[in-house]
Design a protein around this motif. Structure first.
Motif, PDB file in Angstrom:
ATOM      1  N   GLN A 168      42.429  38.735  50.468  1.00 15.67           N
ATOM      2  CA  GLN A 168      41.136  38.214  50.918  1.00 15.67           C
ATOM      3  C   GLN A 168      40.029  38.513  49.897  1.00 15.67           C
ATOM      4  O   GLN A 168      39.200  37.654  49.595  1.00 15.67           O
ATOM      5  N   ILE A 169      40.027  39.732  49.363  1.00 14.82           N
ATOM      6  CA  ILE A 169      39.028  40.102  48.352  1.00 14.82           C
ATOM      7  C   ILE A 169      39.173  39.213  47.118  1.00 14.82           C
ATOM      8  O   ILE A 169      38.184  38.735  46.559  1.00 14.82           O
ATOM      9  N   ASN A 170      40.418  38.996  46.680  1.00 13.75           N
ATOM     10  CA  ASN A 170      40.650  38.120  45.524  1.00 13.75           C
ATOM     11  C   ASN A 170      40.122  36.710  45.789  1.00 13.75           C
ATOM     12  O   ASN A 170      39.543  36.071  44.899  1.00 13.75           O
ATOM     13  N   ASN A 171      40.341  36.218  47.014  1.00 19.49           N
ATOM     14  CA  ASN A 171      39.840  34.889  47.374  1.00 19.49           C
ATOM     15  C   ASN A 171      38.315  34.842  47.314  1.00 19.49           C
ATOM     16  O   ASN A 171      37.727  33.864  46.839  1.00 19.49           O
ATOM     17  N   GLN A 172      37.669  35.915  47.801  1.00 18.55           N
ATOM     18  CA  GLN A 172      36.203  35.963  47.775  1.00 18.55           C
ATOM     19  C   GLN A 172      35.682  36.010  46.334  1.00 18.55           C
ATOM     20  O   GLN A 172      34.705  35.323  45.996  1.00 18.55           O
ATOM     21  N   ILE A 173      36.361  36.801  45.487  1.00 21.63           N
ATOM     22  CA  ILE A 173      35.960  36.859  44.075  1.00 21.63           C
ATOM     23  C   ILE A 173      36.100  35.478  43.436  1.00 21.63           C
ATOM     24  O   ILE A 173      35.223  35.023  42.693  1.00 21.63           O
ATOM     25  N   ASN A 174      37.204  34.802  43.750  1.00 19.27           N
ATOM     26  CA  ASN A 174      37.422  33.472  43.175  1.00 19.27           C
ATOM     27  C   ASN A 174      36.363  32.469  43.623  1.00 19.27           C
ATOM     28  O   ASN A 174      35.939  31.608  42.849  1.00 19.27           O
ATOM     29  N   GLN A 175      35.947  32.581  44.888  1.00 21.70           N
ATOM     30  CA  GLN A 175      34.884  31.692  45.379  1.00 21.70           C
ATOM     31  C   GLN A 175      33.582  31.950  44.625  1.00 21.70           C
ATOM     32  O   GLN A 175      32.857  31.017  44.271  1.00 21.70           O
ATOM     33  N   GLU A 176      33.298  33.235  44.364  1.00 23.46           N
ATOM     34  CA  GLU A 176      32.081  33.576  43.624  1.00 23.46           C
ATOM     35  C   GLU A 176      32.165  33.116  42.166  1.00 23.46           C
ATOM     36  O   GLU A 176      31.181  32.642  41.587  1.00 23.46           O
ATOM     37  N   LEU A 177      33.352  33.251  41.565  1.00 21.79           N
ATOM     38  CA  LEU A 177      33.543  32.771  40.192  1.00 21.79           C
ATOM     39  C   LEU A 177      33.382  31.255  40.123  1.00 21.79           C
ATOM     40  O   LEU A 177      32.774  30.730  39.180  1.00 21.79           O
ATOM     41  N   GLU A 178      33.915  30.557  41.129  1.00 26.69           N
ATOM     42  CA  GLU A 178      33.784  29.097  41.194  1.00 26.69           C
ATOM     43  C   GLU A 178      32.310  28.701  41.290  1.00 26.69           C
ATOM     44  O   GLU A 178      31.852  27.789  40.592  1.00 26.69           O
ATOM     45  N   ALA A 179      31.559  29.407  42.149  1.00 26.36           N
ATOM     46  CA  ALA A 179      30.133  29.114  42.317  1.00 26.36           C
ATOM     47  C   ALA A 179      29.364  29.390  41.026  1.00 26.36           C
ATOM     48  O   ALA A 179      28.462  28.631  40.641  1.00 26.36           O
ATOM     49  N   LEU A 379      39.914  31.326  33.620  1.00 25.73           N
ATOM     50  CA  LEU A 379      41.112  32.136  33.356  1.00 25.73           C
ATOM     51  C   LEU A 379      41.205  33.288  34.350  1.00 25.73           C
ATOM     52  O   LEU A 379      42.278  33.582  34.878  1.00 25.73           O
ATOM     53  N   LYS A 380      40.078  33.925  34.627  1.00 26.31           N
ATOM     54  CA  LYS A 380      40.043  35.013  35.604  1.00 26.31           C
ATOM     55  C   LYS A 380      40.481  34.508  36.983  1.00 26.31           C
ATOM     56  O   LYS A 380      41.228  35.186  37.696  1.00 26.31           O
ATOM     57  N   GLN A 381      40.047  33.303  37.342  1.00 24.65           N
ATOM     58  CA  GLN A 381      40.462  32.711  38.616  1.00 24.65           C
ATOM     59  C   GLN A 381      41.980  32.529  38.661  1.00 24.65           C
ATOM     60  O   GLN A 381      42.619  32.801  39.685  1.00 24.65           O
ATOM     61  N   GLN A 382      42.546  32.061  37.546  1.00 23.95           N
ATOM     62  CA  GLN A 382      43.997  31.856  37.480  1.00 23.95           C
ATOM     63  C   GLN A 382      44.742  33.176  37.653  1.00 23.95           C
ATOM     64  O   GLN A 382      45.748  33.249  38.357  1.00 23.95           O
ATOM     65  N   ILE A 383      44.237  34.229  36.998  1.00 29.11           N
ATOM     66  CA  ILE A 383      44.881  35.542  37.087  1.00 29.11           C
ATOM     67  C   ILE A 383      44.878  36.039  38.535  1.00 29.11           C
ATOM     68  O   ILE A 383      45.885  36.540  39.048  1.00 29.11           O
ATOM     69  N   GLU A 385      44.584  34.234  41.278  1.00 29.70           N
ATOM     70  CA  GLU A 385      45.430  33.397  42.126  1.00 29.70           C
ATOM     71  C   GLU A 385      46.904  33.752  41.939  1.00 29.70           C
ATOM     72  O   GLU A 385      47.681  33.789  42.889  1.00 29.70           O
ATOM     73  N   ASN A 386      47.280  34.043  40.697  1.00 30.86           N
ATOM     74  CA  ASN A 386      48.649  34.466  40.418  1.00 30.86           C
ATOM     75  C   ASN A 386      48.947  35.800  41.107  1.00 30.86           C
ATOM     76  O   ASN A 386      50.017  36.004  41.686  1.00 30.86           O
ATOM     77  N   GLN A 387      47.972  36.708  41.067  1.00 30.19           N
ATOM     78  CA  GLN A 387      48.132  38.000  41.747  1.00 30.19           C
ATOM     79  C   GLN A 387      48.299  37.795  43.249  1.00 30.19           C
ATOM     80  O   GLN A 387      49.132  38.456  43.888  1.00 30.19           O
ATOM     81  N   ASN A 388      47.536  36.873  43.812  1.00 23.06           N
ATOM     82  CA  ASN A 388      47.652  36.587  45.246  1.00 23.06           C
ATOM     83  C   ASN A 388      49.020  36.042  45.607  1.00 23.06           C
ATOM     84  O   ASN A 388      49.567  36.336  46.667  1.00 23.06           O
ATOM     85  N   GLN A 389      49.571  35.220  44.713  1.00 23.87           N
ATOM     86  CA  GLN A 389      50.911  34.691  44.968  1.00 23.87           C
ATOM     87  C   GLN A 389      51.928  35.838  45.021  1.00 23.87           C
ATOM     88  O   GLN A 389      52.791  35.880  45.910  1.00 23.87           O
ATOM     89  N   GLU A 390      51.797  36.783  44.089  1.00 25.30           N
ATOM     90  CA  GLU A 390      52.721  37.923  44.068  1.00 25.30           C
ATOM     91  C   GLU A 390      52.528  38.812  45.302  1.00 25.30           C
ATOM     92  O   GLU A 390      53.503  39.298  45.888  1.00 25.30           O
ATOM     93  N   LEU A 391      51.283  39.027  45.709  1.00 26.26           N
ATOM     94  CA  LEU A 391      51.004  39.832  46.903  1.00 26.26           C
ATOM     95  C   LEU A 391      51.542  39.160  48.163  1.00 26.26           C
ATOM     96  O   LEU A 391      52.084  39.818  49.050  1.00 26.26           O
ATOM     97  N   THR A 392      51.388  37.833  48.232  1.00 29.23           N
ATOM     98  CA  THR A 392      51.897  37.089  49.391  1.00 29.23           C
ATOM     99  C   THR A 392      53.418  37.203  49.472  1.00 29.23           C
ATOM    100  O   THR A 392      53.987  37.403  50.550  1.00 29.23           O
ATOM    101  N   GLN A 393      54.081  37.061  48.323  1.00 32.46           N
ATOM    102  CA  GLN A 393      55.540  37.192  48.298  1.00 32.46           C
ATOM    103  C   GLN A 393      55.967  38.603  48.712  1.00 32.46           C
ATOM    104  O   GLN A 393      56.945  38.768  49.457  1.00 32.46           O
TER     105      GLN A 393
END
Length: 410
Positions: A168-179, A379-383, A385-393
């Motif tokens: 969830q924190i990673n998702n929030q960071i990504n939303q802020e990076l997107e903004a 690039l930070k967003q990609q990193i 998102e990749n981390q989230n995929q590993e955490l989800t798995q």
């Protein structure tokens, strides 16, 4: 000591409903399609006197589990860590409030969100008499589980919650990076306040603007106009049922349909052979644009996949990815309005709409200069998102192991 208990005996199902007597000035409403795996994307907000949707009725409190009774495999479920007096959810959810002190409500949430349980409920839904897979709240209530001692439940719930909170924190960071990236992009190419030759904001400092009859507005002198269709290559995915792998084949590509594009892969994701056309292979970092039903633009951040029809993979031989991505995102509102008018034939856009979508095109040197600033953010967003995929798995692997005792918590 472990005990086998039936869900309906340890919870209140659909405990509380909004009534005319309830006094509220502002009300938030969560519909079934606006939460997936405990991630809320949209809350509708209503002021006193506004007409509420007829389904805006279920009350929730701290510890409430919500579980959509339609298409369980779409994972529209969630858990409320806090209490909110001004929030109701759709009657399309079953709400479960634990009443038994032997049960940790978060532990029960994780039990109910195991893939094996989702499949069981989906199977029940597919045998229902409705036109789409649906379950009754009682179907959840009739499930039985073996519950370990409350101390073990607490520890397991804490471990899984820790993983989910990191996601969830990673998702929030990504939303802020997107903004942040969008604000920078708009400042340069929408407000036209890119740095001029004196490092001052161009338009605000009196930079020359000229009227463009095609766009019917002023743009910076020397800038061009083109269509989205001309600045990028739009490759439409394939009907992947033609590329099914052999049943015993271990090497395959997961198929990216609109559901996977928005929510990632699941055990229900279809598979395709490895020998599909190379254009239909999606790699991490590719731009995807779903042009039918759900119109969205994303940069793919998960593992390699096979592109299904109704989604474009968007590339360019001339312009950097950041320019293409933000121009598509900026035009999305227009495309959604067009698709809304075509809903009799499933809302979508066509090649003609892309050809008619006229945009301002800055000089390539300026586009490249902004891209150099945007690339590290993306690039930070990609990193993440990749981390989230590993955490989800990791979570999805741990979940059943912890629940059936194969992995023990000391």
């Amino acid at each position: 000591m472990s005990e086998k208990l039936t869900v309906k005996n340890v919870v209140n199902i659909n405990k509380s409903t909004l009534s005319a007597k309830d006094n509220w000035s502002t009300l938030k409403y969560l519909d079934t399609g606006n939460i997936t795996e405990n991630q809320i994307d949209t809350l509708q907000i209503f002021q006193k006197g506004e007409k509420l949707p007829s389904r805006a009725k279920r009350k929730v409190e701290k510890g409430t589990i919500i579980y959509s009774t339609v298409r369980p495999n779409q994972k529209h479920f969630g858990y409320f860590d806090t209490h909110s007096n001004d929030l109701v959810v759709s009657t399309g959810f079953a709400t479960l409030d634990v009443i038994d002190p032997r049960i940790n409500s978060k532990y029960l949430y994780y039990l109910l969100t195991q893939n094996s349980v989702i499949s069981q409920l989906q199977s029940i839904g597919e045998n229902s008499t409705s036109s789409y897979p649906s379950i009754r709240p009682e179907d959840i209530g009739n499930l039985s589980f073996v519950f370990p001692d409350i101390d073990i439940q607490n520890k397991i719930a804490d471990i899984l919650t820790f993983i989910d909170k990191k996601i969830q924190i990673n998702n929030q960071i990504n939303q802020e990076l997107e903004a942040m990236a969008k604000t920078l992009y708009d400042y340069w190419f929408v407000q036209f306040d890119f740095p001029d030759q004196n490092a001052k904001p161009y338009k605000s400092s009196g930079g020359k603007m000229v009227y463009n009859p095609e766009l019917k507005r002023e743009i910076p002198e020397g800038w061009g106009v083109d269509s989205l269709w001309n600045i990028a290559n739009f490759y439409n995915g394939l009907a992947m049922q033609k590329y099914r792998p052999d049943t015993n084949e271990d090497d395959y590509l997961p198929v990216i349909k609109i559901r996977e594009m928005m929510n990632g892969f699941s055990k229900d994701t279809e598979r395709a052979r490895l020998d599909i056309p190379s254009e239909a292979v999606v790699d991490r970092g590719d731009i995807l644009f779903s042009w039918s039903a759900t119109l969205e633009v994303i940069i793919w951040g998960k593992e390699k996949g096979a592109l299904n029809q109704h989604i474009f993979k968007v590339t360019s031989d001339t312009y950097p990815k950041s320019f293409i991505y933000f121009e598509l995102k900026s035009y999305l509102k227009v495309f959604k309005a067009i698709a809304e008018l075509r809903k009799t034939t499933m809302g979508h856009i066509t090649q003609d709409h892309l050809k008619q979508a006229k945009i301002v095109v800055p000089p390539i040197e300026l586009i490249s200069k902004l891209d150099a600033k945007l690339q590290p953010i993306m690039l930070k967003q990609q990193i993440l998102e990749n981390q989230n995929q590993e955490l989800t798995q990791l979570r999805d692997w741990l979940l059943p192991m912890l629940m059936n005792g194969q992995v023990k918590v000391e």
